[in-house]
Scaffold this active site. Structure first.
Site, short mmCIF file in Angstrom:
data_model
loop_
_atom_site.label_atom_id
_atom_site.label_comp_id
_atom_site.label_asym_id
_atom_site.label_seq_id
_atom_site.Cartn_x
_atom_site.Cartn_y
_atom_site.Cartn_z
N ASP A 161 -1.47 9.58 -10.74
CA ASP A 161 -1.36 8.54 -11.77
C ASP A 161 0.10 8.26 -12.10
O ASP A 161 0.49 7.09 -12.31
CB ASP A 161 -2.09 8.98 -13.05
CG ASP A 161 -3.60 8.97 -12.87
OD1 ASP A 161 -4.08 8.41 -11.86
OD2 ASP A 161 -4.30 9.53 -13.73
N HIS A 195 -4.50 14.67 -9.53
CA HIS A 195 -4.64 13.27 -9.93
C HIS A 195 -3.65 12.86 -11.02
O HIS A 195 -3.28 11.68 -11.11
CB HIS A 195 -6.07 13.00 -10.40
CG HIS A 195 -7.06 13.00 -9.27
ND1 HIS A 195 -7.23 11.93 -8.43
CD2 HIS A 195 -7.93 13.96 -8.84
CE1 HIS A 195 -8.15 12.20 -7.53
NE2 HIS A 195 -8.60 13.43 -7.74
N ASP A 243 0.86 -1.18 0.00
CA ASP A 243 0.00 0.00 0.00
C ASP A 243 0.90 1.23 0.00
O ASP A 243 1.90 1.28 0.71
CB ASP A 243 -0.90 -0.03 1.24
CG ASP A 243 -1.87 1.13 1.26
OD1 ASP A 243 -1.51 2.18 1.84
OD2 ASP A 243 -2.96 1.00 0.70
N ARG A 275 14.10 -4.09 -1.59
CA ARG A 275 14.69 -3.43 -2.76
C ARG A 275 13.68 -2.53 -3.44
O ARG A 275 13.99 -1.40 -3.84
CB ARG A 275 15.22 -4.47 -3.75
CG ARG A 275 16.43 -5.23 -3.29
CD ARG A 275 17.12 -5.94 -4.46
NE ARG A 275 16.21 -6.83 -5.17
CZ ARG A 275 16.05 -8.12 -4.87
NH1 ARG A 275 16.75 -8.66 -3.86
NH2 ARG A 275 15.23 -8.87 -5.56
N ASP A 296 -4.58 2.50 -4.50
CA ASP A 296 -3.12 2.44 -4.32
C ASP A 296 -2.71 1.14 -3.64
O ASP A 296 -1.65 1.06 -3.03
CB ASP A 296 -2.63 3.65 -3.51
CG ASP A 296 -3.24 3.68 -2.12
OD1 ASP A 296 -4.34 3.12 -1.94
OD2 ASP A 296 -2.61 4.26 -1.21
#
Length: 311
Positions: A207, A203, A190, A253, A233
């Site tokens: 994106d 937005h 998340d 990583r 997300d």
């Protein structure tokens, strides 16, 4: 067709032809019922194709007209099987149809005792042109079908698998685990602070963040792993034939790479993730819902630790 012709067929009696038609249609009815109940593999499809072509070839041989209109049946068999079973099958059936035609047509003219007339050659050329045109139509249909299936499986923004495609793949791998005990690792991820990015930077920037994270995810995971955008997300990853340590190393990583990119671009966004492993040590395989719930709980536990550390 043969019963109402003004002249008898070139070979066989009407009763034998009637028996052949009954056998032909009975086979198709039985085959259709079997297909509905149990399905059929590629060998079954090939066998059905040959039955169609051999039936068409037999009718051409028996046709008494100098230009047998039943030759169109060969084309119908190619078109029907090609559209129903795809481009590759269309090409194979076309080759088989050419072989059947090269046997049936000479036999037809041998039994009729005459050479084919000019209109017959024109008809053959016309039918070949039609098949050539239909080949491009079937190829176009295949392309559109593949493109539609790809769109149905992929998230439009990130190019990762969407929720439905992930659940389908995960369900398959879990059933595989029950038979082979192939270790699996589920990762819930998340983006921290993503809502603020949308609210403060717009937005379009949100994106861009999602797309960039997807790029890093594709680079970090193997091609055999499943990477998906679960919604908003939230991302879910599934590593096959891997263990918890492998997933932790990959996620570390990925987190470092993503956070560094965000820092350089002056974007306040981070990453939290939770892991749930399914391996032989766990005993009986849990359900997909149970795994997803545990991975989700691990994710929110990581978020709470992150907030506590920040305070």
């Amino acid at each position: 067709y043969f019963s109402f012709l003004p002249q008898p067929p070139l070979a066989l009696s009407y009763s034998i032809i009637a028996i052949l038609f009954v056998v032909f249609f009975s086979f198709h009815i039985i085959w259709w019922l079997y297909f509905k109940r149990k399905g059929v593999g590629i060998k079954g499809v090939r066998a059905a194709n040959w039955i169609d072509l051999l039936g068409s070839g037999t009718v051409i041989i028996l046709d008494p007209f100098s230009i047998p209109p039943t030759i169109v049946l060969i084309v119908i068999a190619v078109i029907g099987n090609g559209i129903q079973h795809g481009l590759r099958n269309f090409i194979i059936v076309s080759g088989n149809a050419l072989f059947v035609s090269l046997v049936a047509v000479p036999m037809h003219y041998y039994l009729s005792g005459q050479w084919p007339s000019y209109p017959f050659y024109f008809l053959c050329i016309f039918l070949l042109v039609c098949l050539h045109y239909i080949y491009f139509l079937v190829r176009g249909i295949e392309h559109l079908k593949s493109h539609a299936e790809e769109l149905a499986r992929k998230d439009e923004l990130t190019g990762l698998l969407n929720r439905r495609a992930f659940l389908s793949a995960a369900g398959y791998l879990l059933s595989l685990y029950k038979r082979t005990k192939l270790p699996l690792v589920f990762v819930f991820a998340d983006l921290d602070g993503f809502k603020a990015v949308n609210d403060e930077l717009g937005h379009a920037m949100g994106d861009k963040v999602l797309q960039q994270f997807a790029v890093f995810a594709k680079e970090s995971f193997r091609k055999t792993d499943i990477t998906s955008r679960f919604g908003g997300d939230e991302f879910v990853f599934l590593l096959a034939n891997s263990f918890r340590e492998d997933a932790e190393n990959v996620m570390k990583r990925l987190t470092h790479q993503f956070v560094e990119w965000a820092r350089k671009n002056k974007i306040q966004v981070g990453l939290s993730w939770g892991i749930e492993a399914v391996d032989a040590e766990n005993g009986e395989a849990p359900t997909l819902e149970e795994i997803m719930k545990k991975a989700d709980e691990a994710l929110y536990a990581a978020k709470r630790r992150r907030k506590a550390a920040a305070q």
